[in-house]
Design an enzyme around this catalytic site. Sequence first.
Site, short mmCIF file in Angstrom:
data_model
loop_
_atom_site.label_atom_id
_atom_site.label_comp_id
_atom_site.label_asym_id
_atom_site.label_seq_id
_atom_site.Cartn_x
_atom_site.Cartn_y
_atom_site.Cartn_z
N LEU A 9 73.04 -26.54 -13.95
CA LEU A 9 71.53 -26.30 -13.91
C LEU A 9 71.14 -26.24 -12.26
CD1 LEU A 9 70.36 -28.85 -16.63
CD2 LEU A 9 71.48 -26.43 -16.77
N ALA A 11 67.75 -24.43 -11.41
CA ALA A 11 66.48 -23.78 -11.35
C ALA A 11 65.30 -24.58 -11.05
CB ALA A 11 66.29 -23.42 -12.62
N ARG A 16 60.66 -33.05 -4.73
CA ARG A 16 60.71 -34.31 -3.89
C ARG A 16 61.48 -33.98 -2.56
NH1 ARG A 16 63.24 -37.27 -8.79
NH2 ARG A 16 63.57 -35.16 -9.55
N GLY A 78 62.12 -28.03 -18.32
CA GLY A 78 63.07 -29.25 -18.39
C GLY A 78 64.60 -28.74 -18.45
N ASP A 103 72.63 -30.63 -8.19
CA ASP A 103 72.25 -31.54 -7.30
C ASP A 103 73.12 -32.91 -7.15
OD1 ASP A 103 71.29 -32.86 -9.54
OD2 ASP A 103 69.12 -33.43 -8.72
N ASN A 170 72.83 -42.52 -16.59
CA ASN A 170 73.29 -41.15 -16.82
C ASN A 170 73.38 -40.54 -15.47
OD1 ASN A 170 73.73 -38.54 -17.79
ND2 ASN A 170 71.18 -38.18 -17.84
N ARG A 333 80.70 -17.61 23.39
CA ARG A 333 79.91 -16.79 22.24
C ARG A 333 80.56 -15.69 21.31
NH1 ARG A 333 75.14 -14.73 25.94
NH2 ARG A 333 74.80 -13.68 23.99
N ASN A 386 76.28 -6.79 32.68
CA ASN A 386 76.73 -6.11 31.77
C ASN A 386 75.36 -5.46 31.22
OD1 ASN A 386 75.75 -8.59 30.74
ND2 ASN A 386 76.71 -8.58 28.65
C1 UD1 Z 1 68.17 -36.05 -14.36
C2 UD1 Z 1 68.42 -36.78 -15.88
C3 UD1 Z 1 68.72 -38.18 -15.67
C4 UD1 Z 1 69.67 -38.37 -14.87
C5 UD1 Z 1 69.62 -37.91 -13.31
C6 UD1 Z 1 71.02 -37.77 -12.69
C7 UD1 Z 1 67.17 -35.21 -17.59
C8 UD1 Z 1 66.13 -35.21 -18.21
N1 UD1 Z 1 67.05 -36.33 -16.60
O1 UD1 Z 1 67.13 -36.66 -13.91
O2 UD1 Z 1 68.84 -38.74 -16.98
O3 UD1 Z 1 69.80 -39.90 -14.63
O4 UD1 Z 1 69.19 -36.40 -13.43
O5 UD1 Z 1 70.86 -37.23 -11.37
O6 UD1 Z 1 68.04 -34.27 -17.59
N2 UD1 Z 1 66.59 -28.12 -13.64
C9 UD1 Z 1 66.52 -26.82 -14.20
N3 UD1 Z 1 65.49 -26.72 -14.73
C10 UD1 Z 1 64.62 -27.33 -15.16
C11 UD1 Z 1 64.69 -28.77 -14.73
C12 UD1 Z 1 65.80 -29.14 -13.97
O7 UD1 Z 1 67.28 -26.10 -13.99
O8 UD1 Z 1 63.34 -27.04 -16.18
C13 UD1 Z 1 67.84 -28.49 -12.71
C14 UD1 Z 1 67.44 -28.73 -11.39
O9 UD1 Z 1 67.40 -27.93 -10.58
C15 UD1 Z 1 68.58 -29.86 -10.97
C16 UD1 Z 1 68.91 -30.54 -12.31
O10 UD1 Z 1 68.37 -29.94 -13.39
O11 UD1 Z 1 69.53 -29.40 -10.41
C17 UD1 Z 1 68.38 -32.03 -12.47
O12 UD1 Z 1 66.77 -31.90 -12.55
P1 UD1 Z 1 66.05 -33.14 -11.83
O13 UD1 Z 1 64.76 -32.79 -11.84
O14 UD1 Z 1 66.67 -33.33 -10.31
O15 UD1 Z 1 66.44 -34.45 -12.69
P2 UD1 Z 1 66.19 -35.87 -12.45
O16 UD1 Z 1 65.01 -36.52 -12.57
O17 UD1 Z 1 67.16 -36.24 -11.19
CA CA Z 2 68.13 -35.18 -9.71
#
Ligand code: UD1
Ligand code: CA
Length: 461
Positions: A9, A11, A16, A78, A103, A170, A333, A386
């Site tokens: 994931l 997207a 933050r 989500g 991430d 998690n 360089r 040069n």
């Molecule tokens: C998420 C988990 C949390 C966990 C934590 C671990 C969920 C609901 N929560 O929280 O339980 O403890 O990661 O690091 O999953 N993303 C998308 N599309 C979306 C939303 C998010 O692709 O619609 C991707 C983000 O780019 C990111 C990842 O999903 O890479 C996680 O999203 P993030 O918002 O960072 O979740 P956390 O609040 O950290």
């Molecule tokens: Ca996260």
Amino acid sequence: MSNIHAVVLAAGQGTRMKSKLYKVLHPVCGKPMVQHVTDTLAAMKVEDVVVVVGHGADAVRAALGERVTYALQSEQLGTAHAVQQAVPHLAGKEGVTFILYGDTPLLSADTLRELLAYHQAEQAAATVLTATFADPTGYGRIIRNEAGEVLRIVEHKDATPEERLVREINTGIYCFDNQKLLAALKQVNNDNAQGEYYITDCVGILRDAGEKVVAYIARDPDETMGVNDRVQLSQAERYMRLRINEQHMRNGVTIQDPASTYIEADVTIGADTTILPGTHLRGKTVIGSDCLIGPQADLRDVTVGDGVTISYAVLVESAVEANVSVGPFAYVRPGTHIAAGAKIGDFVELKNARIGKGSKVPHLSYIGDAEIGESVNIGCGTITVNYDGAKKHKTIVGDQAFIGCNTNLIAPVTIGNNAYVAAGSTINQDVPDDALAIARERQVNKPGYAAKLPRKQRNQE
Ligand code: UD1
Ligand code: CA
């Protein structure tokens, strides 16, 4: 690996981070976070990888290239919604699906392998990689029953004060039975504090359906950290840096102070090389054996042979052959090639230059767009002129030539083999092989003339 799929994931915007750069593209030790994740999957030989992109989709695609497949999540509703975008790709497939977030850059292939092995041994519908953190703030919590079985995951924002006391979190890294994942995804709703579709809900949904849901506790919790802001980014950077440095040390590299040595993820270093503090080795830099690099050397995309010494120098997109010495205080360089045994000394700048075997540019020179032969001596203060204001021109210096101090070589110009240029010359014509060129005003001495010149401090008696 057959019948092993992965969805990454990537997207989210990463609000933050407070950044123009999309979160998963922020580099950790020189490599975008999401690429650490896909590289780890590649190291595990997981070939079927879908990356869900949305914010910065084009930039993420450009960073990762054709090695993975992409699914577009045009609206970020989500993490479950993100996984749903990969459903067309997963439908009809058997086997196990990893779900990972872009991430969590520190995750290692070993941990993923352990997670998969546990998932398979347990024959679970879902296995969550968990970790215990002293400060679990912000993470989803693992809710177990009295028998210790995993019931569900509750997000920090949705958790009761009591649930927030749980320190098992998690990590966002899961193994799912692919078909069971697809079934669970259909049931996820967005009835929660953030109004989002959470992938974490799939765990509870499967458990409630009587499926086996288990947790595998990571042996190294640090490895599972998620990066949401720049403080966590710096923590991830430090962790990864020490891990990279440790690996080099185990491979026979001496690193005097790992805390102040910055080596990016894809750099390679030969045994018995010593890296001194304040050194940065970036990009695709390759260092040979028996080198002494640093203190304060900064190399990006540089290939360095064996037995090379580099101190207090910056080198970019260049090649340095064996037994060369560079610095202190040199700037090399792009497009420069320094052949074996050459010496580049202090306050020297090289650009797009070829320095032949055993040649010396010991001090205070600018050599750009030049081809310097073998065993040449470039005197202190030599400048290749040069640039004429519009175009760059080339300087060629033949083998064994001797360029006297403070010479200007006005390009295009060729100095022949074994030629000699007198100090202080401004050369604007080619010099034949074996010739001496002198191009400076003749000196005139005027006897007794000094007394006629005004001088304030003369004979202060
Ligand atoms: C998420 C988990 C949390 C966990 C934590 C671990 C969920 C609901 N929560 O929280 O339980 O403890 O990661 O690091 O999953 N993303 C998308 N599309 C979306 C939303 C998010 O692709 O619609 C991707 C983000 O780019 C990111 C990842 O999903 O890479 C996680 O999203 P993030 O918002 O960072 O979740 P956390 O609040 O950290
Ligand atoms: Ca996260």
